[in-house]
Design a protein around this motif. Structure first.
Motif, PDB file in Angstrom:
ATOM      1  N   ALA A 186     -83.373  -0.033  14.670  1.00 38.94           N
ATOM      2  CA  ALA A 186     -83.315   0.158  13.225  1.00 38.94           C
ATOM      3  C   ALA A 186     -81.895  -0.083  12.724  1.00 38.94           C
ATOM      4  CB  ALA A 186     -83.759   1.575  12.865  1.00 38.94           C
ATOM      5  N   PRO A 187     -81.740  -0.712  11.562  1.00 39.50           N
ATOM      6  CA  PRO A 187     -80.400  -0.883  10.984  1.00 39.50           C
ATOM      7  C   PRO A 187     -79.873   0.442  10.469  1.00 39.50           C
ATOM      8  CG  PRO A 187     -82.077  -1.611   9.429  1.00 39.50           C
ATOM      9  CD  PRO A 187     -82.805  -1.263  10.698  1.00 39.50           C
ATOM     10  N   ILE A 188     -78.569   0.634  10.543  1.00 43.81           N
ATOM     11  CA  ILE A 188     -77.927   1.858  10.052  1.00 43.81           C
ATOM     12  C   ILE A 188     -76.900   1.474   8.995  1.00 43.81           C
ATOM     13  CG2 ILE A 188     -76.425   3.790  10.642  1.00 43.81           C
ATOM     14  CD1 ILE A 188     -77.682   3.851  13.391  1.00 43.81           C
ATOM     15  N   SER A 189     -77.109   1.958   7.780  1.00 42.46           N
ATOM     16  CA  SER A 189     -76.194   1.626   6.686  1.00 42.46           C
ATOM     17  C   SER A 189     -75.541   2.852   6.067  1.00 42.46           C
ATOM     18  CB  SER A 189     -76.945   0.845   5.600  1.00 42.46           C
ATOM     19  OG  SER A 189     -78.029   1.611   5.088  1.00 42.46           O
ATOM     20  N   HIS A 190     -75.996   4.057   6.450  1.00 41.79           N
ATOM     21  CA  HIS A 190     -75.468   5.268   5.806  1.00 41.79           C
ATOM     22  C   HIS A 190     -74.236   5.819   6.528  1.00 41.79           C
ATOM     23  CE1 HIS A 190     -77.952   6.777   9.065  1.00 41.79           C
ATOM     24  NE2 HIS A 190     -77.402   7.965   8.939  1.00 41.79           N
ATOM     25  N   LEU A 191     -73.840   5.173   7.621  1.00 42.78           N
ATOM     26  CA  LEU A 191     -72.671   5.611   8.379  1.00 42.78           C
ATOM     27  C   LEU A 191     -71.543   4.606   8.247  1.00 42.78           C
ATOM     28  CD1 LEU A 191     -74.402   6.813  11.682  1.00 42.78           C
ATOM     29  CD2 LEU A 191     -73.789   8.179   9.679  1.00 42.78           C
ATOM     30  N   GLY A 192     -70.308   5.090   8.336  1.00 39.66           N
ATOM     31  CA  GLY A 192     -69.136   4.231   8.300  1.00 39.66           C
ATOM     32  C   GLY A 192     -68.285   4.431   9.542  1.00 39.66           C
ATOM     33  N   VAL A 193     -67.229   3.639   9.657  1.00 41.47           N
ATOM     34  CA  VAL A 193     -66.403   3.633  10.868  1.00 41.47           C
ATOM     35  C   VAL A 193     -64.937   3.807  10.498  1.00 41.47           C
ATOM     36  CG1 VAL A 193     -65.743   2.353  12.938  1.00 41.47           C
ATOM     37  CG2 VAL A 193     -68.033   2.045  11.961  1.00 41.47           C
ATOM     38  N   ILE A 194     -64.309   4.834  11.058  1.00 44.41           N
ATOM     39  CA  ILE A 194     -62.854   4.999  10.970  1.00 44.41           C
ATOM     40  C   ILE A 194     -62.264   4.584  12.315  1.00 44.41           C
ATOM     41  CG2 ILE A 194     -60.954   6.661  10.779  1.00 44.41           C
ATOM     42  CD1 ILE A 194     -62.703   8.296   8.888  1.00 44.41           C
ATOM     43  N   ARG A 195     -61.287   3.694  12.273  1.00 44.40           N
ATOM     44  CA  ARG A 195     -60.583   3.303  13.498  1.00 44.40           C
ATOM     45  C   ARG A 195     -59.271   4.070  13.584  1.00 44.40           C
ATOM     46  NH1 ARG A 195     -59.838  -2.131  12.917  1.00 44.40           N
ATOM     47  NH2 ARG A 195     -61.268  -2.870  14.544  1.00 44.40           N
ATOM     48  N   VAL A 196     -59.007   4.653  14.751  1.00 42.80           N
ATOM     49  CA  VAL A 196     -57.729   5.317  15.024  1.00 42.80           C
ATOM     50  C   VAL A 196     -57.096   4.553  16.178  1.00 42.80           C
ATOM     51  CG1 VAL A 196     -56.564   7.483  15.505  1.00 42.80           C
ATOM     52  CG2 VAL A 196     -58.787   7.496  14.350  1.00 42.80           C
ATOM     53  N   GLN A 197     -55.960   3.931  15.910  1.00 44.52           N
ATOM     54  CA  GLN A 197     -55.364   3.014  16.888  1.00 44.52           C
ATOM     55  C   GLN A 197     -53.908   3.385  17.149  1.00 44.52           C
ATOM     56  OE1 GLN A 197     -56.007  -1.059  15.754  1.00 44.52           O
ATOM     57  NE2 GLN A 197     -56.218  -1.689  17.881  1.00 44.52           N
ATOM     58  N   GLY A 198     -53.511   3.300  18.408  1.00 42.30           N
ATOM     59  CA  GLY A 198     -52.137   3.586  18.783  1.00 42.30           C
ATOM     60  C   GLY A 198     -52.078   4.444  20.027  1.00 42.30           C
ATOM     61  N   GLU A 199     -50.920   4.517  20.643  1.00 43.33           N
ATOM     62  CA  GLU A 199     -50.808   5.246  21.912  1.00 43.33           C
ATOM     63  C   GLU A 199     -51.033   6.744  21.758  1.00 43.33           C
ATOM     64  OE1 GLU A 199     -46.445   5.918  23.220  1.00 43.33           O
ATOM     65  OE2 GLU A 199     -46.442   3.932  22.249  1.00 43.33           O
ATOM     66  N   ASP A 200     -50.903   7.266  20.519  1.00 48.67           N
ATOM     67  CA  ASP A 200     -51.144   8.693  20.290  1.00 48.67           C
ATOM     68  C   ASP A 200     -52.510   8.961  19.647  1.00 48.67           C
ATOM     69  OD1 ASP A 200     -48.634   9.254  21.288  1.00 48.67           O
ATOM     70  OD2 ASP A 200     -47.685   9.365  19.316  1.00 48.67           O
ATOM     71  N   ALA A 201     -53.398   7.973  19.644  1.00 49.33           N
ATOM     72  CA  ALA A 201     -54.687   8.131  18.963  1.00 49.33           C
ATOM     73  C   ALA A 201     -55.451   9.353  19.471  1.00 49.33           C
ATOM     74  CB  ALA A 201     -55.536   6.873  19.132  1.00 49.33           C
ATOM     75  N   ALA A 202     -55.561   9.483  20.798  1.00 46.13           N
ATOM     76  CA  ALA A 202     -56.338  10.590  21.370  1.00 46.13           C
ATOM     77  C   ALA A 202     -55.657  11.931  21.127  1.00 46.13           C
ATOM     78  CB  ALA A 202     -56.560  10.360  22.861  1.00 46.13           C
ATOM     79  N   SER A 203     -54.353  11.995  21.325  1.00 45.68           N
ATOM     80  CA  SER A 203     -53.650  13.271  21.150  1.00 45.68           C
ATOM     81  C   SER A 203     -53.644  13.689  19.688  1.00 45.68           C
ATOM     82  CB  SER A 203     -52.222  13.167  21.685  1.00 45.68           C
ATOM     83  OG  SER A 203     -51.486  12.164  21.004  1.00 45.68           O
ATOM     84  N   PHE A 204     -53.556  12.726  18.781  1.00 44.96           N
ATOM     85  CA  PHE A 204     -53.613  13.059  17.358  1.00 44.96           C
ATOM     86  C   PHE A 204     -54.956  13.680  17.003  1.00 44.96           C
ATOM     87  CE2 PHE A 204     -55.178  11.600  13.182  1.00 44.96           C
ATOM     88  CZ  PHE A 204     -54.388  12.415  12.381  1.00 44.96           C
ATOM     89  N   LEU A 205     -56.057  13.044  17.401  1.00 41.54           N
ATOM     90  CA  LEU A 205     -57.382  13.575  17.095  1.00 41.54           C
ATOM     91  C   LEU A 205     -57.625  14.903  17.796  1.00 41.54           C
ATOM     92  CD1 LEU A 205     -59.528  10.311  17.192  1.00 41.54           C
ATOM     93  CD2 LEU A 205     -58.746  11.578  15.170  1.00 41.54           C
ATOM     94  N   HIS A 206     -57.058  15.049  18.978  1.00 43.97           N
ATOM     95  CA  HIS A 206     -57.207  16.303  19.716  1.00 43.97           C
ATOM     96  C   HIS A 206     -56.673  17.482  18.906  1.00 43.97           C
ATOM     97  CE1 HIS A 206     -57.734  18.655  23.412  1.00 43.97           C
ATOM     98  NE2 HIS A 206     -56.601  19.255  23.108  1.00 43.97           N
ATOM     99  N   GLY A 207     -55.617  17.256  18.164  1.00 44.61           N
ATOM    100  CA  GLY A 207     -55.004  18.318  17.372  1.00 44.61           C
ATOM    101  C   GLY A 207     -55.648  18.540  16.016  1.00 44.61           C
ATOM    102  N   GLN A 208     -56.632  17.692  15.657  1.00 39.21           N
ATOM    103  CA  GLN A 208     -57.234  17.793  14.329  1.00 39.21           C
ATOM    104  C   GLN A 208     -58.714  18.153  14.342  1.00 39.21           C
ATOM    105  OE1 GLN A 208     -55.415  17.671  11.579  1.00 39.21           O
ATOM    106  NE2 GLN A 208     -53.605  17.280  12.825  1.00 39.21           N
ATOM    107  N   LEU A 209     -59.416  17.848  15.424  1.00 39.52           N
ATOM    108  CA  LEU A 209     -60.867  17.989  15.458  1.00 39.52           C
ATOM    109  C   LEU A 209     -61.308  19.092  16.417  1.00 39.52           C
ATOM    110  CD1 LEU A 209     -61.884  14.205  15.442  1.00 39.52           C
ATOM    111  CD2 LEU A 209     -61.290  15.699  13.507  1.00 39.52           C
ATOM    112  N   THR A 210     -62.577  19.459  16.327  1.00 35.49           N
ATOM    113  CA  THR A 210     -63.095  20.596  17.085  1.00 35.49           C
ATOM    114  C   THR A 210     -63.385  20.284  18.547  1.00 35.49           C
ATOM    115  OG1 THR A 210     -65.362  20.031  16.406  1.00 35.49           O
ATOM    116  CG2 THR A 210     -64.163  21.645  15.055  1.00 35.49           C
TER     117      THR A 210
END
Length: 305
Positions: A9-33
């Protein structure tokens, strides 16, 4: 959805945020659950972004495309404000956030289509495969059928499978019991009110993130009074609609989180409501509105495991 139903099935109600860079994972780690510091290439994360008061501002399915690139899949109607809020916290982190929705195609796979796309016969929710340029993220099943999210750069051929209407996918999302936060629900819930701690959306061992103290207090001090429930009804429901117990016409006991028309007629919805009301007569919109019948959740809550 019957046991024989399968397709794409096609999905149109979702979007995509790209987080790029050497600190991408550590940055999200400090912001999300959820824990992004230990995220590998074989798994995805369900996670939420909270206010300082622990209220959900957005929810995501996040995974790595490479060591320095993470994609966050979220409701399209929350993407722009969420991108703005998250970007405010980047500061000195080597991470760049952008709206990459136009660069990717998303499809939902149900039933036999998951294996046809290259997924293994048995996969746990939040397992992930890299299939060339595409990623396949395994989700919670619906009515016993496997489900997966397929995401790839625009122009990548989609898996060959029978076509399903997007409505079938939206119904499978509700049936799975895993809610995606949308704009009408902004800052209404702490994660446990949507059962996120029971479906992999909260890590209680990770480091600090906005709202962490509220989430921990709700979990360990017994202060949680609301949960997400699956309900059926004959009437159309929309996110944000209030739910009432028949005995109280003034004070709503819950809120419709996500709803979709069922293939066999009627509507199925996820409702976040007071635990004490789960066994009462429930109605949508008002105490005399359409009746709701509570259905079994397709997974065990953490307190029951």
């Amino acid at each position: 959805m019957t046991q024989s139903l399968h397709g794409i099935a096609p999905i149109s109600h979702l979007g995509v945020i790209r987080v790029q860079g050497e600190d991408a994972a550590s940055f999200l780690h400090g912001q999300l659950t959820q824990d992004f510091a230990l995220l590998d290439m074989q798994h995805a994360r369900l996670a939420a972004f909270l206010s300082a008061k622990g209220r959900m501002q957005a929810s995501f399915i996040g995974f790595k495309r490479s060591a320095s690139e993470i994609l966050l899949i979220c409701s399209h109607d929350l993407l722009a404000p969420t991108l703005k809020r998250l970007s405010m916290f980047v500061m000195r982190s080597k991470a760049k956030l952008s709206d990459a929705t136009a660069e990717f195609t998303l499809h939902g796979l149900i039933g036999d289509a998951v294996a046809t796309a290259g997924g293994p016969p048995q996969a746990a929710p939040w397992d992930k495969q890299d299939l060339g340029e595409a990623q396949l993220v395994h989700l919670y099943p619906a009515a016993g059928q496997p489900r997966a999210l397929w995401i790839a750069p625009v122009g990548t051929p989609a898996p060959q499978a029978p076509a399903l209407a997007s409505e079938a996918w939206l119904w499978s999302e509700v049936q799975s019991g895993v809610a995606t936060l949308s704009a009408p629900l902004f800052e209404l819930f702490v994660p446990q009110m949507l059962n996120y701690e029971s479906i992999g959306g909260v890590n209680f061992k990770k480091g600090c993130y906005p709202g962490q103290e509220i989430v921990a207090r709700s979990q360990f001090r017994g202060t949680l009074k609301r949960r997400a429930y699956l309900v059926r009804t004959d009437a159309a429901l929309t996110p944000g609609m209030e739910v009432f117990a028949a005995h109280d016409a003034e004070q709503p006991t819950g809120t419709v989180v996500q709803a979709a028309q069922a293939p066999d007629g009627g509507w199925l919805a996820l409702v976040s409501m007071q635990i004490a009301s789960a066994g009462e007569a429930l109605h949508a919109g008002s105490a005399s509105g359409p009746a709701l019948s509570v259905q079994p959740l397709p997974y065990a809550l953490l307190e029951d495991i």
